[in-house]
Design an enzyme around this catalytic site. Sequence first.
Site, PDB file in Angstrom:
ATOM      1  N   ASN A  44      25.269 -26.002   3.075  1.00  0.00           N
ATOM      2  CA  ASN A  44      25.280 -24.983   4.133  1.00  0.00           C
ATOM      3  C   ASN A  44      25.744 -25.678   5.406  1.00  0.00           C
ATOM      4  O   ASN A  44      24.986 -26.416   6.022  1.00  0.00           O
ATOM      5  CB  ASN A  44      23.865 -24.409   4.291  1.00  0.00           C
ATOM      6  N   TRP A  45      26.999 -25.445   5.762  1.00  0.00           N
ATOM      7  CA  TRP A  45      27.566 -26.152   6.916  1.00  0.00           C
ATOM      8  C   TRP A  45      27.057 -25.588   8.240  1.00  0.00           C
ATOM      9  O   TRP A  45      27.327 -26.146   9.305  1.00  0.00           O
ATOM     10  CB  TRP A  45      29.108 -26.097   6.869  1.00  0.00           C
ATOM     11  N   LYS A  46      26.369 -24.448   8.174  1.00  0.00           N
ATOM     12  CA  LYS A  46      25.839 -23.790   9.391  1.00  0.00           C
ATOM     13  C   LYS A  46      26.949 -23.644  10.433  1.00  0.00           C
ATOM     14  O   LYS A  46      28.105 -23.474  10.074  1.00  0.00           O
ATOM     15  CB  LYS A  46      24.608 -24.547   9.914  1.00  0.00           C
TER      16      LYS A  46
ATOM     17  N   HIS B  23      18.353 -16.675   5.558  1.00  0.00           N
ATOM     18  CA  HIS B  23      18.036 -18.046   5.961  1.00  0.00           C
ATOM     19  C   HIS B  23      17.027 -17.994   7.102  1.00  0.00           C
ATOM     20  O   HIS B  23      17.060 -17.068   7.916  1.00  0.00           O
ATOM     21  CB  HIS B  23      19.316 -18.769   6.407  1.00  0.00           C
TER      22      HIS B  23
ATOM     23  N   GLU C  26      16.943 -19.461   9.762  1.00  0.00           N
ATOM     24  CA  GLU C  26      17.584 -19.404  11.093  1.00  0.00           C
ATOM     25  C   GLU C  26      18.036 -17.984  11.418  1.00  0.00           C
ATOM     26  O   GLU C  26      18.227 -17.640  12.585  1.00  0.00           O
ATOM     27  CB  GLU C  26      18.746 -20.416  11.132  1.00  0.00           C
TER      28      GLU C  26
ATOM     29  N   GLU D 115      13.057 -22.729   1.072  1.00  0.00           N
ATOM     30  CA  GLU D 115      13.297 -23.620   2.208  1.00  0.00           C
ATOM     31  C   GLU D 115      12.109 -23.536   3.168  1.00  0.00           C
ATOM     32  O   GLU D 115      12.075 -22.643   4.029  1.00  0.00           O
ATOM     33  CB  GLU D 115      14.573 -23.205   2.952  1.00  0.00           C
TER      34      GLU D 115
ATOM     35  N   GLY E 210      15.939 -29.499   8.805  1.00  0.00           N
ATOM     36  CA  GLY E 210      16.486 -30.271   9.919  1.00  0.00           C
ATOM     37  C   GLY E 210      15.485 -31.195  10.583  1.00  0.00           C
ATOM     38  O   GLY E 210      15.725 -31.697  11.673  1.00  0.00           O
TER      39      GLY E 210
ATOM     40  N   SER F 204      15.841 -30.894   4.499  1.00  0.00           N
ATOM     41  CA  SER F 204      15.940 -32.352   4.621  1.00  0.00           C
ATOM     42  C   SER F 204      16.190 -33.038   3.278  1.00  0.00           C
ATOM     43  O   SER F 204      15.695 -34.140   3.039  1.00  0.00           O
ATOM     44  CB  SER F 204      14.696 -32.930   5.303  1.00  0.00           C
TER      45      SER F 204
ATOM     46  N   GLY G 286      21.709 -28.893   4.300  1.00  0.00           N
ATOM     47  CA  GLY G 286      22.314 -28.708   5.616  1.00  0.00           C
ATOM     48  C   GLY G 286      22.975 -29.993   6.080  1.00  0.00           C
ATOM     49  O   GLY G 286      24.118 -30.298   5.741  1.00  0.00           O
ATOM     50  N   GLY G 287      22.239 -30.786   6.860  1.00  0.00           N
ATOM     51  CA  GLY G 287      22.783 -31.979   7.494  1.00  0.00           C
ATOM     52  C   GLY G 287      23.564 -32.891   6.557  1.00  0.00           C
ATOM     53  O   GLY G 287      24.675 -33.329   6.888  1.00  0.00           O
TER      54      GLY G 287
HETATM   55  P1  13P Z   1      18.748 -29.582   6.363  1.00  0.00           P
HETATM   56  O1  13P Z   1      19.225 -30.114   5.043  1.00  0.00           O
HETATM   57  O2  13P Z   1      19.608 -30.014   7.517  1.00  0.00           O
HETATM   58  O3  13P Z   1      17.287 -29.789   6.559  1.00  0.00           O
HETATM   59  O4  13P Z   1      18.963 -27.971   6.306  1.00  0.00           O
HETATM   60  C1  13P Z   1      18.493 -27.278   5.219  1.00  0.00           C
HETATM   61  C2  13P Z   1      18.986 -25.893   5.293  1.00  0.00           C
HETATM   62  O5  13P Z   1      18.605 -25.145   6.168  1.00  0.00           O
HETATM   63  C3  13P Z   1      19.973 -25.468   4.293  1.00  0.00           C
HETATM   64  O6  13P Z   1      20.169 -24.096   4.331  1.00  0.00           O
END
Ligand code: 13P
Length: 252
Positions: free
Chosen positions: A8-10, A96, A98, A166, A172, A210, A231-232
Amino acid sequence: MKKLIAGNWKMNLSREEVNQLAYDLMTNISPEPGPRVEWLVCPPFLYLDRMTKFFADSPVAVGAQDCSAHDNGAHTGDISARMIAEMGARYVILGHSERRHGHGEVDETVNRKARRAHEAGLIPIICVGETESERAQGREKEIVGRQIMDSLPSSANSANTVIAYEPVWAIGTGKNATPEDAGAMHAFIREALAARIKDAAHMRILYGGSMNADNAGALLATAHVDGGLIGGASLKAESFLAIGRSLKEADG
Ligand code: 13P
């Protein structure tokens, strides 16, 4: 079932950086579909068209990060599931944390979006997860159970829907769930799904929060953890692909 390793590149990466990441992934990934892993990347909308063309005929699928709850028409700023499908994407991340916490999305919205995704032939990845304070109060199962009950449309089955657990406190933060905690929640989600759909045993349940090359091996070896939503660590080809490699090592 093959593990789904999804990035997920956000709202990250410039146009230049997207090109570089896509190129790095393509040059380092085996061109043949692997026996254990399926790859997915979910770029921002603006890069979707380019990424689906770039990854066409490759083992990397492409998905979006959200879609509209509406079909089409006067909805300024919205992007419909049909438009996403027309771009050649196969998946869409929905609900998600977010979006739930930053944009006030509730289960009913997620449910409507997932229905639109199904109508368009997309596979929604429906995200669920408790906050830190909900877990501190011992309410994680109540929260996640309700999200599962209310966010899944009646059209959901194991072939057209993926769940991502999640925990909000793990996103994050560098503080991933332990394999034991993730395993307990995934087993609980499997049970909750069984109350909703017939073939719950085959529905993929991803872990997100994470995840990185160091912790992925143990998490992905845990029962009911059918992949990762990353994500990251998905923003660099090396760290993203290392997660798939850790799975091979964990699997022997
Ligand atoms: P991180 O891997 O950066 O914690 O993010 C997870 C995420 O929200 C994937 O959708």
